[in-house]
Design an enzyme around this catalytic site. Structure first.
Site, PDB file in Angstrom:
ATOM      1  CG  HIS A   1      -1.846   0.844   1.080  1.00 18.38           C
ATOM      2  ND1 HIS A   1      -2.271   1.944   0.021  1.00 18.38           N
ATOM      3  CD2 HIS A   1      -3.780   0.850   1.292  1.00 18.38           C
ATOM      4  CE1 HIS A   1      -3.219   2.327  -0.088  1.00 18.38           C
ATOM      5  NE2 HIS A   1      -4.144   1.413   0.919  1.00 18.38           N
TER       6      HIS A   1
ATOM      7  CG  ASP B   1     -11.006 -10.460 -20.389  1.00 17.96           C
ATOM      8  OD1 ASP B   1     -10.309 -11.963 -20.553  1.00 17.96           O
ATOM      9  OD2 ASP B   1     -11.897 -10.942 -21.029  1.00 17.96           O
TER      10      ASP B   1
END
Length: 438
Positions: A160, A378
């Site tokens: 992060h 995808d």
């Protein structure tokens, strides 16, 4: 057949590999802004994706090596700054990201049956790096787990301190794009420099920054959501577009609001109703506010570092519970509106002077993942059938609903003693608000 929510063991046919950038990258030290290296961000954002059909491991690794040329800090290593032992920096040395290959005796259908709420056994989907400290874990760790049915689970852990939700989404979509089109360029060129968020000299702290100020008065009631004192259980609830619209209509005509504002207010109010703390207790709602376009000048396109601050709404238990829906929404809106260029610069300067952490006592934290486009990731064999965090945390996540772009899945962990009450209150929608004038 899977008999419980417990996931079977993962088999690793070989040791994880380090995937380095495909060609040499600039070797240098990357400065992290004060928004990047805050102490409460010193962990990895862990995403889990379920795919019906596996993608070639070689194509995933090849594309990862290629995308790390552009996102080369993710192939580096975190370290403590030699100039300030409170600050972190990235040694951009091209050492590489961890890529683990696993196999699990599990099918896509079996996982979907237990996928509504994360559980501890899901940690098997992410390779555990032996480490003595947070700094020893590479900024990017990936595990691809092939399933018995030919499906695949992809788990990613991105530090992060290097990226926020928008930045991680930008990187993951770049990786997927290059997996599908190996000879293409990344769609958005990442902007590496964090000096655009440097503190001023001398620092000028011109706002009170209640997100960092402990304003809670002492009381004799139970400690609010102290994870060390309570048994927590995950709660996952899907809100349909019609339900969210109903919440928004409770604020009409006197107040127009967004889906986030309405749902955030509802979750906050429900959480407090369920916990039933003392009426006079001061409470807060913290939520991420993207500042990329709020700064002057705006952050450069492709900025994938931490470009958010915490908006802070605060009130008392009594005011939140006894007022109408519009009260909470208005507090959220005012907190968002207060995040200006001057406010952000003031926060950066505050963090330069003092390594303060957010006030989490009597505080609910909401992070919005539902509009990051992660449900569209995808790699060549279709979009994921499931997308979510690897684990349920004490803070609240707004997640996308697969197949329903306008729906929102609310996931958070609450004390076991209030879990049933919380679920009931979350689904209680008044036909209209009775209280006026707030």
């Amino acid at each position: 057949m899977l008999q419980s929510s417990e996931i079977p063991s993962c088999f690793y046919p070989k040791q994880p590999a380090l995937i380095s950038p495909k060609c040499p990258t600039t070797k240098h030290t990357l400065y992290l802004s004060n928004l990047d290296d805050q102490k409460f961000l010193r962990f990895s954002i862990k995403y889990l994706y379920l795919y019906k059909k596996s993608v070639s491991l070689e194509s995933l690794k090849s594309a990862l090596s290629r995308v790390l040329v552009d996102y080369y800090p993710l192939a580096g290593r975190l370290r403590i700054s030699s100039e300030d032992n409170e600050k972190l920096e990235v040694d951009c040395n091209g050492e590489g990201a961890v890529f683990a290959e696993g196999f699990m005796d599990l099918t896509v259908e079996e996982f979907l049956k237990v996928s509504t709420k994360p559980n501890r056994s899901w940690r098997k989907f992410l390779y555990r790096v032996d480490s003595q400290s947070f700094l020893d874990i590479p900024p990017l760790v990936i595990q691809v787990t092939n399933l018995r049915c030919g499906g695949m689970i992809l788990c990613t852990a991105i530090n992060h301190c290097l990226a926020d939700g928008i930045g991680t989404s930008q990187f993951l979509h770049a990786w997927a794009h290059l997996t599908n089109k190996p000879n293409a360029d990344v769609l958005v060129t990442p902007f590496h420099s964090r000096h655009v968020l440097c503190p001023r000299t001398p620092p000028k702290i011109t706002f009170p920054h209640p997100e960092f100020t402990n304003s809670t008065t002492s009381h004799n009631g139970p400690t609010l959501l102290d994870p060390t004192q309570q048994t927590l259980v995950p709660i996952s609830l899907i809100f349909t577009p019609s339900q969210i619209l109903h919440l928004k209509k409770l604020c009409i005509p006197s107040l127009k609001c967004t889906c986030f504002e309405a749902l955030a207010s509802h979750v906050w109010r429900t959480w407090i109703r369920s916990l039933a703390p003392p009426p006079s207790l001061k409470i807060k709602l913290l939520f991420s506010v993207n500042v990329r376009k709020r700064l002057k000048p705006e952050l450069p396109q492709g900025y994938y570092g931490n470009g958010f601050v915490l908006g802070c709404a605060e009130t008392t238990v009594k005011e939140l519970i006894t007022s109408n829906m519009r009260h909470g929404v208005k507090l959220v809106q005012e907190a968002k509106e207060s995040v200006t260029d001057d406010y952000v610069r003031s926060m950066v300067d505050l963090l330069e002077e003092r390594r303060v952490k957010p006030d989490l006592l009597a505080t609910l934290v909401i992070s919005q993942w539902s509009k990051l486009g992660l449900e569209d990731l995808d790699f060549g064999e279709g979009r994921p059938l499931h997308m979510g965090p690897l684990a349920s945390e004490i803070y609240c996540l707004f997640l996308p609903v697969i197949g329903d772009f306008e729906g929102i899945n609310v996931l958070m962990s609450v004390p076991e003693s209030i879990a049933d009450k919380f679920e009931v209150y979350m689904k209680e929608f008044p036909e209209r608000e009775e209280h006026e004038g707030v």
